[in-house]
Design an enzyme around this catalytic site. Structure first.
Site, mmCIF file in Angstrom:
data_model
loop_
_atom_site.group_PDB
_atom_site.id
_atom_site.type_symbol
_atom_site.label_atom_id
_atom_site.label_comp_id
_atom_site.label_asym_id
_atom_site.label_seq_id
_atom_site.Cartn_x
_atom_site.Cartn_y
_atom_site.Cartn_z
ATOM 1 N N THR B 146 0.729 -1.092 0.040
ATOM 2 C CA THR B 146 -0.221 -0.205 0.112
ATOM 3 C C THR B 146 0.926 1.209 0.130
ATOM 4 O O THR B 146 1.343 1.553 -0.955
ATOM 5 C CB THR B 146 -0.858 -0.092 1.050
ATOM 6 O OG1 THR B 146 -0.259 -0.131 2.481
ATOM 7 C CG2 THR B 146 -2.005 -1.324 0.973
ATOM 8 N N LYS B 168 3.449 -7.007 4.015
ATOM 9 C CA LYS B 168 3.130 -5.681 3.834
ATOM 10 C C LYS B 168 2.985 -4.810 5.244
ATOM 11 O O LYS B 168 2.205 -5.462 5.925
ATOM 12 C CB LYS B 168 1.933 -5.394 2.674
ATOM 13 C CG LYS B 168 0.687 -5.734 3.122
ATOM 14 C CD LYS B 168 -0.083 -4.630 3.988
ATOM 15 C CE LYS B 168 0.145 -3.321 3.248
ATOM 16 N NZ LYS B 168 -0.713 -2.649 4.333
ATOM 17 N N THR B 179 0.045 -8.178 13.356
ATOM 18 C CA THR B 179 0.055 -7.142 12.549
ATOM 19 C C THR B 179 0.132 -7.239 11.215
ATOM 20 O O THR B 179 0.857 -8.181 10.716
ATOM 21 C CB THR B 179 1.145 -6.203 13.301
ATOM 22 O OG1 THR B 179 2.283 -7.024 13.747
ATOM 23 C CG2 THR B 179 0.771 -5.239 14.142
ATOM 24 N N GLU B 259 5.843 4.691 7.717
ATOM 25 C CA GLU B 259 5.406 5.768 6.826
ATOM 26 C C GLU B 259 6.329 7.095 7.578
ATOM 27 O O GLU B 259 6.269 7.435 8.730
ATOM 28 C CB GLU B 259 4.093 6.093 6.967
ATOM 29 C CG GLU B 259 3.225 5.268 6.220
ATOM 30 C CD GLU B 259 1.751 5.280 6.513
ATOM 31 O OE1 GLU B 259 1.397 5.915 7.369
ATOM 32 O OE2 GLU B 259 1.222 4.784 5.548
ATOM 33 N N SER B 383 -6.307 7.268 3.427
ATOM 34 C CA SER B 383 -5.528 5.825 3.476
ATOM 35 C C SER B 383 -6.092 5.232 4.543
ATOM 36 O O SER B 383 -6.503 5.484 5.659
ATOM 37 C CB SER B 383 -3.988 5.973 3.242
ATOM 38 O OG SER B 383 -3.452 6.614 4.667
#
Lengths: 383, 383
Positions: B146, B168, B179, B259, B383
């Site tokens: 993603t 991912k 997770t 991120e 997102s």
């Protein structure tokens, strides 16, 4: 107005040189009586700063004649020397004011893990005492600022009596019985037990429900001092309501000035099975970094609200959850609700309602969005 | 290599058109046997996506023939229609592969609260089945990305048998048994009970101790499939160790690609009274936004570590806490320790040790710093 709005109080705020910037950094608040009743609520952090340990101790008598507050250093994690420094500060104030050190509370705020420059603090206490004035409330409020961009004061006046106060806090704003540094004063003729009850019930639903960044300070202190100078003993409920109103006003000001924030977010949890459930859910929503970023981007991302609720132990059925953002029920029965494009996110205040459909209890938690400015303020230098 | 490193597996990754960008968004992993044992660990979020509810159900048999994974949409908070869509996806895969739908797990990742474009998903399953290859592991790993900037794979080969996998995850990385999306495969000849025990004990100390942003997903799934194609049944301990090694490697890759992160932070809690205490303290340090900002600013702000520890219920004495940052004991006995200027913060990996001086248990939690880039990535678009 601030802490000198009520009769019987004098205050001062001066630059003692603790802050390298040379801006005001030491405040003194004095209760001139005739009564000197006091109550306090402190951080529930188990790592407590020296001034918290000191002030908790002196408050046991239910009496305070003065409060010394400094910005520019938290005096936390400073060991036995830090505690001696707080003690010396109280002794100095006691000497210049002609009271006992056991009637002087001390509050500190600033960087953790550094000793205070005691020569400057002690000299500053003398300077502040010489500057005491019944118009000194604003200056005291200014002297306790750290990263605050504005000073915060509030006053409620009823039938011949007043409750007023000042607060500081812009980061490390999260609950634990109390939060941040707050001094409240009243000229109502009220004993310390009544003060304590009013203060505890007020902080429970105000400062304790402000959760800007989920980080709990080592120094949080809320003090309430009564001079009795108005010669009036108000109805207990009326008094508690006035204290609550001043606390709510100051708490809202703290959220409005939180570090780097661009949105103030009111998280209202409704139809919870218990108030504890409502608080737990409100808190976990308020602390969700992804949601706080989405709100910053004016994105009504209700999926992040649901994924936050799902981490709690509160009573709810995932298929019955409803979420409104700024009045639009974007999530109904755990799924897609009204069109998210209907949500107007342009204004600073954002209102999230989480309906747990599990009872009738409610709670409101205030928080802020998460912004690049917050990151910058908290990474660019030690604070 | 990824999920096709082990014998007996084929995989594919294709662009089904679920993502508007046109990049790969659908992966298929098939176990060609002879054994089709499987185990899974799922999010502990109580708001679970439809594919999690489906996959938990089919996993009860301890058998899986295939896994369909899509990026571009989480299919979470999508109600009965969302569950029907997951079911239809499994039925479609079952039909083209000639197996039962009850042997097909489904995993989805992307935005919460939107239905998947099922025409594209179902057509994509057909396209992927036609592209299945024993060299398809990399493509499958790429198709599940993603906001990941790189795809993540890992392989451990022992005496004639292999454990491999793909993962991912770049945001909403926080624990709850498992997770993110992870598929592991092995050609060892192992039954589902052994798989489940090995997987559960591996995730407990790997994926469950990754805490990038404190936000728990509705879709987290970790699957382990065994084909038995190597014809070898390894020692149970050896097998568990191999699974743990692959999970640890993938977990470390997830943190390394989180991120907006500029630092990977290893929070090691030592001398705790219990492992639960160590995990609680590690987690609360890893989630402290102020500390994460400080680390971003290369500021060894140990006061923020102590104020975080102070919010836990773990056994410790505030005056006996010690904290090291990158090998320098900046906090000793709850106060100032070695010179903080000695701490070298230039590198991406930062190592924080919190010594509770209360026992001998330890735990390590991995997290990231908090950056303006994280805020940007999570506020600029949904997102």
């Amino acid at each position: 107005m601030s802490v000198t709005a009520a009769q019987g109080f004098t205050a001062a705020g001066i630059a003692a040189g603790i802050k390298k910037s040379g801006t005001p950094d030491l405040a003194l608040v004095v209760n001139n009586g005739p009564r000197r009743a006091a109550a306090g609520v402190f951080t529930s952090n188990r790592v407590k700063a020296a001034p918290v340990l000191w002030s908790e101790q002196v408050l046991k008598s239910g009496q305070l004649s003065a409060v010394v507050l400094n910005s520019g250093g938290a005096n936390a994690c400073t060991g036995p020397q830090g505690f001696q420094d707080t003690h010396a500060t109280a002794e100095k104030a006691a000497a210049v004011l002609g009271v006992g050190a056991g009637e002087v509370a001390v509050c500190s705020t600033g960087l953790i893990g550094e000793l205070l420059p005691m020569d400057k603090v002690l000299a500053g206490v003398g300077t502040a005492a010489a500057a005491l004035s019944e118009h000194g409330g604003e200056k005291a409020a200014i002297a306790i600022k750290t990263t605050d961009t504005v000073h915060k004061t509030s006053v409620v006046t009823k039938d011949g009596w007043t409750v007023g106060g000042m607060a500081k806090g812009a980061g490390m704003l999260a609950p634990g019985l109390a939060t941040m540094l707050v001094v409240l004063t009243t000229d109502a003729d009220v004993d310390s037990a009544t003060l304590q009850a009013a203060l505890r019930s007020a902080t429970r639903v105000t400062f304790d429900r402000v959760d800007s960044d989920g980080c709990m300070s080592t120094n949080d202190t809320v003090l309430l001092l009564a001079s009795g100078a108005a010669g009036i003993t108000p109805d207990t409920e009326d008094f508690a309501e006035a204290v609550r109103a001043v606390c709510a006003d100051l708490a809202r000001q703290l959220i409005g000035d939180a570090e780097g924030a661009s949105k103030d977010i009111k998280v209202e949890v409704i139809n919870a099975a218990t108030e504890a459930d409502a608080v737990e859910v409100g808190r976990v929503i308020a602390r969700n970094n992804l949601l706080k970023c989405a709100i910053h981007g004016e994105d009504p991302n209700w999926g992040r609200v649901l994924s936050a609720i799902g981490t709690t132990k509160a009573a709810f059925d995932p298929d019955q959850l409803n979420v409104a953002i700024n009045g639009v029920w974007v999530c109904k029965n755990g799924g897609v609700g009204e069109d998210r494009d209907l949500v107007d996110m342009r204004y600073r205040e954002v209102h999230i309602v989480a309906d747990l459909a599990a009872g009738s209890a409610t709670a409101t938690i205030w928080t802020n969005d998460l912004t690049a400015d917050y990151v910058h303020e908290n990474s660019a230098y030690s604070s």
